[in-house]
Every structure is written in structure tokens, then in C-alpha cells.
Enzyme design. Structure first.
Site, mmCIF file in Angstrom:
data_model
loop_
_atom_site.group_PDB
_atom_site.id
_atom_site.type_symbol
_atom_site.label_atom_id
_atom_site.label_comp_id
_atom_site.label_asym_id
_atom_site.label_seq_id
_atom_site.Cartn_x
_atom_site.Cartn_y
_atom_site.Cartn_z
ATOM 1 N N ASP A 185 -60.882 -41.372 -34.786
ATOM 2 C CA ASP A 185 -61.724 -40.426 -34.048
ATOM 3 C C ASP A 185 -61.747 -40.762 -32.571
ATOM 4 O OD1 ASP A 185 -62.358 -38.793 -36.099
ATOM 5 O OD2 ASP A 185 -64.372 -39.583 -36.449
ATOM 6 N N ASP A 217 -60.997 -34.776 -45.398
ATOM 7 C CA ASP A 217 -61.792 -35.818 -44.756
ATOM 8 C C ASP A 217 -62.585 -36.596 -45.804
ATOM 9 O OD1 ASP A 217 -62.958 -37.241 -42.690
ATOM 10 O OD2 ASP A 217 -63.708 -35.476 -41.632
HETATM 11 C C1 DGJ Z 1 -64.610 -37.014 -39.095
HETATM 12 C C2 DGJ Z 1 -63.209 -36.713 -38.659
HETATM 13 O O1 DGJ Z 1 -62.528 -37.887 -38.357
HETATM 14 C C3 DGJ Z 1 -63.263 -35.764 -37.483
HETATM 15 O O2 DGJ Z 1 -61.971 -35.516 -37.015
HETATM 16 C C4 DGJ Z 1 -63.931 -34.484 -37.900
HETATM 17 O O3 DGJ Z 1 -63.146 -33.828 -38.854
HETATM 18 C C5 DGJ Z 1 -65.315 -34.784 -38.457
HETATM 19 N N1 DGJ Z 1 -65.274 -35.805 -39.472
HETATM 20 C C6 DGJ Z 1 -65.953 -33.553 -39.020
HETATM 21 O O4 DGJ Z 1 -67.128 -33.813 -39.647
#
Ligand code: DGJ
Length: 756
Positions: free
Chosen positions: A545, A475
Site C-alpha cells: 500500500d 483483497d
Molecule cells: C487494502 C489494499 O491494499 C488497497 O489497495 C485497497 O484495495 C484497500 N484495501 C481497500 O479497502
């Protein structure tokens, strides 16, 4: 030979039988653009294709000549492809043709992801490369332009290398990966823009005189602007007409723009964002730009997408996972967020396994003392309170259930509240004496510093080695502010952003090489770094997300303009949806996520018996057709965006319906997903024309009975059907018609076609 040189005409013709790209050496020894489009016969002189004076000598000529990699300061008053500054402060440069090389295959670009070939022998040659060497006599700077044309795809990969062979330092202030002067501007410009949880909005507007385009200055490619642009002829639709696209294989700040000049010439450029870039070239030093891909199609936007999809699937994604079926995963993020224990995770993994999932992914919150997003990034050791037996202990318990184990990391980051920051405050990007901006309570490590990349490799490798880890989600949750490196001298600070990207690529390259069996999925708050650069290391990426299925119809459609299904992580989540509050039925959520790499992101222990049954059937259906959903040829049949140009002949463009189709690589099966987003009263039946079938073949058409379907749609469509009828007349969809079709919002059904 796809690339030929006509010495008399001084012309290079790159042609794969469908697509021609023609350039020539002008009288002043700069390189002119002659033609890019449908194949022209090799062996002919095409200089006369350009009605304008083609000498490039006088200022008047230069202002209207179509140049291939235009320089600054000699009378071409449009934006240049590159710019330099010499030690005397001057900026004028005139590189001239010196030599060229044509060879089978494609060279690597040092330190950068790029398309590649595997077999370069003459008999089975997937690509051929032209290297054009130009030289600026006054300074000794060499500019080498690389062009690779692919046999199977209407794609041209380009990049430039700058080599200082003079004896004085040269500063590169702009270095585009690609510049292309098209002879007219009768195009619509399509861009992919958005924001967090709203990635891949499709913008589509006619080109106009002047300057237009997109850029990122965030240090990553960004959710705001994806590094691509597409031109389509105004009459082109999804399946008909001419379209061409640029895609930049890069994960940092970039530009992709078009300048339409006084005579309607459209200059396309893409490359590193020059606003925040410079690079010092000492005598003997070289600099390589990232690679850009130009794709062309005469079968509309779907045709163009298939060029990119094929190239990126086969010649950019790498390693064992490139062609392997991707596991159905369950990720705990939306199910628990930070609030989990080892016991809870094992229960979730057991439930996921019972449903048929193959991989359990533990997301954020397993390390340091991380109970929320305020601390511990950088402290890559297990959080004892949550994981008493460490990552390895948990992973062993999970894998003992018969499901694989994956882990989340965010290596480029550090929280001010972390042991790493307390030990190395200077590792976080900052300008000494100035405040640092926090985003999500975190700072960014200076990945341009090799010692930081070494540290991360050393700290992550044992975690990957000591636990049975099959998958890593990498990430990156903030943009870069206060760009400055405390280790670079003042005159090299312009290198900061690009060095950051090179450091990220270096860490990716080392980890993927050390752990070739691990599937890497990239992520950046969803799709803020969903780009071809990272696809060179991580063959799939978390697209957004936003897991709401209606929103995903838009996001996945936008991404599919450039990116293949195998690159898109697509998860079913709980309702009410956490991003939109919307309530959509589980079958609808599943059928949207099928087109990509299916996952679930919720707490499976909370499923009712009926939901368990539905999900089991979804996973089992997906597995049975996984090669088609992940690696099939994808067709956007009907857009959920009101008014977006869709396949000629469809009457439904009101944004209430969407339809997608994937055809297996062997052509033996095809799956059509139909989504009714909002129900319409008194909607008349309509026909959905299919794509990608064989006209002369017959198909057995059925519906996926376990997924839910309309009796009327089944009655009108199922049975033996000809490919010609399915493509020319289509499926008859009843919508809310009188024969018993579903009268409800968020209705979906899948048609399954088997070639007889
Ligand atoms: C952002 C990501 O897009 C999410 O899927 C998740 O992993 C969160 N970060 C975790 O902090």
C-alpha cells in the site's frame, strides 16, 4: 537422466548439469544428506564427502549426522522435520527406506498450489521426480518424500506425504515441507521482513550457533515475514559467489528457520508453523505438506533470484495470463477511496482511456451499503446509491469507452454490520462464549468450512458472469484471531489454520477455472499475502500500500530477491504521497513503476495538461517495451539500501542511488533505470557496470528522451558500445559532476540498449 540411483553406494544423485543434490540411504535405512551445490559428476560414489560417521545407528552418530528428513526422539537432538503422536501418547518414530520411484515430470499436490511441468516426454523433459518411500514398521506410517529437479533452473521442489497404513489413528504435530542439513554455517542469513506499507525489508546477518529464523502465526504469510530465506556466502555479492534460497509455496502461518549445531552443521527448515498445527490421520488417510523450493546459484544473489523468477514465471503461474502482456491499469482507490459515484467512475475511466490505460479497476466501496470500512463486507451485491445500474451497468459503460473493467473483492471477510453476518453469525471465526477481535471493523469467515466456500463461489460467479469483467483484485485486510472452527471436533482444532488456507485455495481454484479469461491480482493490505502460494492462482499481486516511489525502490528490490517482475503490481500515485507525504516528480514515479506491472492509482481527471502529456508518454513507452519490463531478466545493479552488498566494483553504496536493469528474453533489448534519490554535493562521476549482456555483441545505447535525462550522461554513454565494455567498465554516470548533470533530488533516467 537428471536423477540417478547408485545401488551399490545406495546413493541418489539429482543433477541438472549445474546443480547437484545428493542423498543416500544410511545403514539404519534413514536418509542422509550428502551434498547440495555446484554440479558433481554423476556416476560416482560421494559417501566420503561427509567426514563424520555416517551410520546413523548410535545416539552419538545421530547427533552429528546430516539427515534428510530427521525424525524425533532417537538421538538427533536438533529440531526435527516432523513429529507425530500415537494413541498411546508416545512420539518416537523411525521411518526407514522402503522403496523409490524415478519418473519424468512432476505430480500435482492435491488441494495445494505447486510448481508443475507441461511436457513430460523424454525428449523435452523439463523436470524429473524422485519419490522416496519410508515406513515406520511399528506404526505402519509411510512418509513419502518428493523431489523434483528442473532441467533449466537450479531448483529442487520438495514436499512430503504422510499416509497412515496402520490400524490406529496418528496425530501429525509437525510436518515440514523441507529440511536440509548443510555441512557448515559460514553463511549470511537473508530474510524479508516488514510491516504494513513497509514490506520486504532485507535483513542480512551472519549465522550464529543456535536457532534463528522467521515465522508467521497470523494465518497468512504476512507483511511481517515473507515465506523465504536466503543464505549467501559472506563474500557473495549480487553477481558473484554462492547463494541458496528456500521459498515456501504457501499462504498461511509458516516457519523458515536455521539451527546451527555443536559441529557447525546448519539445519534449514521450512513448512507450516507447527505451533498452531496438528492433523489427525485416521487409518488409510494421507496428508500432503505444501511444497518448498530450494534454489542454488554460484552467481550471487542476482543469479539466485533469476532461478526463482524463471521457475515461478514458467512453472508456478498458470493459465492464459501466465505469459500474456499485463494491461496498464488505473485503480480508483487513492483517487477517491470510498467516495465515488457512477458518474465519477465513468469520468475517471474515460480519462484513463485517453491516457492510454487499458483497464479500469473499481476498488473497495461498490457493494452493500459501503461508504466507509465499517459495513457491508459479505454483502456482494451492488450499492444502488453509487451504482444505480449495478456492476454490469457500470462495466458496460466503462467498456464502451474502449477500456476494460476490473473489480475489487474481499471474499474472506464479513463486517458485523452486514446482512451476511446477521444471517450467519456462526460463519465468522470465533470461540463460542468469548469476545471476537475486530480488525478494520471486520471478522474473518471460516474458509475451512466447505459450505462457506460454496456460498462465496455461488454469490461471486454471477457477478463475474453478468458483467464484462476482465480483472479481479482479491483483497484480504486482517489477520486471524480466536482461531477455532465450530464445525471441527475438539481433537481436530489443530487443523483449523491449514483448513482455512485450503479453503482459500479451493475458492481460487474454482473461480480461476470457471473464469479463465479473468486476470486475478491478489492483495492483502498490500503485501501481507504476497507469496508463491497465491501466485499459483493469481499471477500478479499488489506489492504494497506504500506507493511512494522512494519507498518502492526498497520494497521492489526486496521482493525481487524471490519474485519476478511479472508478479509485482506497481502503481504511480498522486503527490503529496498519501503514505509518506513526499513530493517526487512524475517521471521518477513512473520510472520506478515501470519495473513490474504498471498501473496508476489516482484521479486522472485532476491531471494538468503537462501531466497528461507526461503520463501518455510513460504509458506509450511502457507498452512499447512491456515484455522487457514484465518478463525480462531482472538485475539489481545498485541498491538504495546504504551498505548493502552490491555488484563488486561500484563505489556508490551510500543509499543515495539505485539502479535496475531488465534484459528482454530474446536478449535484443535492455533497459537500465538509474535513480538519484538524494543529490550529493561534489559527487564524483561513477561507473555503473551492467549485467546480462552478451560480451561479444554490440549495443546501440540511447536514453529515453521523453522521460528526462542528464545531458552529461547522454553525452558520455550514448552511441555504439560493446557488451564487454558495458559490463566490465559500465556506464559513466556524472551525478552532480561538472558537465551539466542534474543537480536535484529524485532524478531518474532510463537507458535503452538495442543489440545490433
Ligand atoms: C487494502 C489494499 O491494499 C488497497 O489497495 C485497497 O484495495 C484497500 N484495501 C481497500 O479497502
Amino acid at each position: 537422466m537428471p536423477i540417478s540411483f547408485d545401488a551399490a553406494a545406495k546413493q541418489f544423485h539429482l543433477c541438472n548439469g549445474n546443480f547437484s543434490y545428493i542423498i543416500k540411504i544410511l545403514e539404519n535405512l534413514s536418509i542422509g544428506q550428502v551434498y547440495a551445490g555446484a554440479a558433481l559428476r554423476p556416476g560416482k560414489d560421494y559417501s566420503l564427502l561427509d567426514p563424520l560417521p555416517f551410520s546413523g545407528f548410535s545416539n552419538n552418530d545421530r547427533a552429528i549426522t546430516r539427515f534428510e528428513y530427521p525424525a524425533y526422539g532417537n538421538g538427533d537432538f536438533r529440531r526435527p522435520a516432523f513429529a507425530v503422536r500415537f494413541v498411546d501418547g508416545s512420539t518416537v518414530i523411525e521411518p526407514c527406506y522402503e522403496s523409490h520411484r524415478i519418473y519424468a515430470g512432476k505430480p500435482e499436490i492435491p488441494g495445494l498450489p505447486a510448481t508443475y511441468t507441461e511436457k513430460d516426454d523424454e525428449a523435452d523433459n523439463p523436470a524429473e521426480t524422485l519419490e522416496l518411500e519410508l515406513r515406520d514398521a511399528a506404526s505402519g506410517l509411510r512418509v513419502i518424500l518428493f523431489y523434483t529437479i528442473f532441467a533449466q533452473y537450479n531448483c529442487l521442489a520438495r514436499h512430503a506425504r504422510f499416509s497412515n497404513r496402520g490400524n490406529k489413528k496418528i496425530t501429525l504435530e509437525n510436518a515440514m515441507s523441507l529440511s536440509l542439513d548443510l555441512p557448515d554455517s559460514r553463511w549470511n542469513l537473508i530474510t524479508l521482513t516488514g510491516s504494513w506499507a513497509r514490506e520486504f525489508d532485507i535483513g542480512d546477518a551472519p549465522l550464529r550457533t543456535g536457532f534463528q529464523g522467521i515465522q508467521s502465526s497470523r494465518g497468512v504469510s504476512s507483511a511481517q515475514t515473507n515465506p523465504a530465506l536466503i543464505l549467501r556466502r559472506p563474500a557473495a555479492t549480487e553477481n558473484e559467489g554462492e547463494a541458496l534460497g528456500l521459498s515456501l509455496i504457501y499462504s498461511g502461518s509458516f516457519i523458515a528457520d536455521v539451527e546451527v549445531d555443536q559441529l557447525d552443521i546448519a539445519r534449514l527448515r521450512t513448512g507450516i508453523n507447527p505451533d498452531s498445527f496438528s492433523w489427525e490421520l485416521a487409518d488409510g488417510a494421507s496428508f500432503d505438506t505444501p511444497e518448498a523450493v530450494l534454489a542454488w546459484s554460484d552467481s550471487g544473489l542476482n543469479g539466485l533470484s533469476r532461478q526463482f523468477h524463471g521457475l515461478y514465471r514458467k512453472h508456478l503461474a498458470q493459465g492464459a495470463w501466465r505469459d500474456a502482456e499485463r494491461p496498464v491499469l488505473l485503480n480508483n482507490w487513492e483517487g477517491t477511496y470510498f467516495n465515488f459515484t457512477e458518474k465519477k467512475i465513468v469520468e475517471m475511466a474515460a480519462a484513463a482511456h485517453d491516457l492510454g490505460a487499458e483497464l479500469f479497476v473499481l476498488d473497495d466501496g461498490w457493494f452493500g451499503k459501503r461508504d466507509d470500512d465499517h459495513s457491508s463486507l459479505g454483502d456482494w451485491f451492488p450499492y444502488g446509491k453509487k451504482l444505480p445500474d449495478g456492476v454490469a451497468g457500470l462495466a458496460k459503460k466503462v467498456t464502451a469507452l474502449g477500456i476494460k473493467f476490473g473489480l475489487w473483492i474481499e471474499p474472506e471477510m464479513v463486517n458485523p454490520d452486514s446482512d451476511l453476518f446477521r444471517a450467519h453469525p456462526d460463519w465468522a471465526i470465533h470461540v463460542p462464549g468469548r469476545p471476537r477481535t475486530e480488525q478494520r471493523n471486520q471478522y474473518v469467515l471460516d474458509m475451512g468450512r466447505p459450505e462457506i466456500v460454496d456460498y462465496l463461489f455461488d454469490v461471486l460467479s454471477p457477478i463475474f458472469k453478468d458483467a464484462p469483467i476482465s480483472y479481479i483484485k482479491w483483497d484480504m485486510n486482517r489477520f486471524i484471531t480466536e482461531p477455532y472452527s465450530v464445525t471441527l471436533p475438539p481433537e481436530r482444532q489443530g487443523e483449523f489454520f491449514h483448513r482455512y488456507v485450503l479453503g482459500v485455495y479451493d475458492l481460487y481454484a474454482r473461480l480461476t477455472k470457471a473464469f479463465p479469461e479473468i486476470l486475478f491480482e491478489s492483495c492483502s493490505s498490500g503485501g501481507a499475502r504476497f507469496d508463491p502460494g497465491l501466485m499459483g492462482f493469481a499471477p500478479q499481486a499488489w506489492l504494497s500500500d506504500d506507493t511512494d516511489a522512494v519507498e518502492r525502490l526498497h520494497i521492489q528490490e526486496g521482493a525481487s530477491l524471490i519474485y519476478p517482475l511479472s508478479s509485482m503490481g506497481a502503481h504511480v500515485s498522486a503527490i503529496p504521497n498519501h503514505q509518506t507525504g513526499r513530493l517526487t516528480p512524475l517521471p521518477f514515479r513512473g520510472m520506478v513503476s515501470f519495473f513490474g506491472c504498471l498501473g496508476y492509482e489516482l484521479d486522472p481527471t485532476k491531471f494538468s495538461a503537462e501531466e497528461q502529456d507526461t503520463v501518455k508518454k510513460q504509458i506509450s513507452f511502457y507498452k512499447a517495451h512491456r515484455p522487457t519490463f514484465q518478463y525480462g531478466n531482472f538485475y539489481r545493479l545498485l541498491s538504495p539500501l546504504p551498505g548493502r552488498s552490491v555488484t563488486a566494483g561500484h563505489s556508490i553504496t551510500n543509499g543515495r542511488y539505485a539502479a535496475w536493469m531488465a534484459v528482454s528474453q530474446d536478449g535484443k533489448e535492455a533497459i537500465v533505470g538509474v535513480y538519484k534519490i538524494l543529490s550529493n554535493p561534489n559527487q564524483r562521476p561513477f561507473r555503473l557496470k551492467l549485467e546480462g549482456l552478451e560480451r561479444d555483441a554490440d549495443y546501440q545505447v540511447g536514453v529515453w528522451e521523453d522521460g528526462g535525462f542528464s545531458e552529461a550522461d547522454k553525452k558520455f554513454n550514448c552511441g555504439d558500445r560493446g557488451g564487454d565494455a558495458l559490463m566490465q567498465a559500465g556506464l559513466l554516470l556524472e551525478c552532480n559532476g561538472p558537465h551539466g548533470s542534474a543537480k536535484r533530488d529524485f532524478f531518474s533516467e532510463l537507458f535503452l540498449l538495442r543489440k545490433k
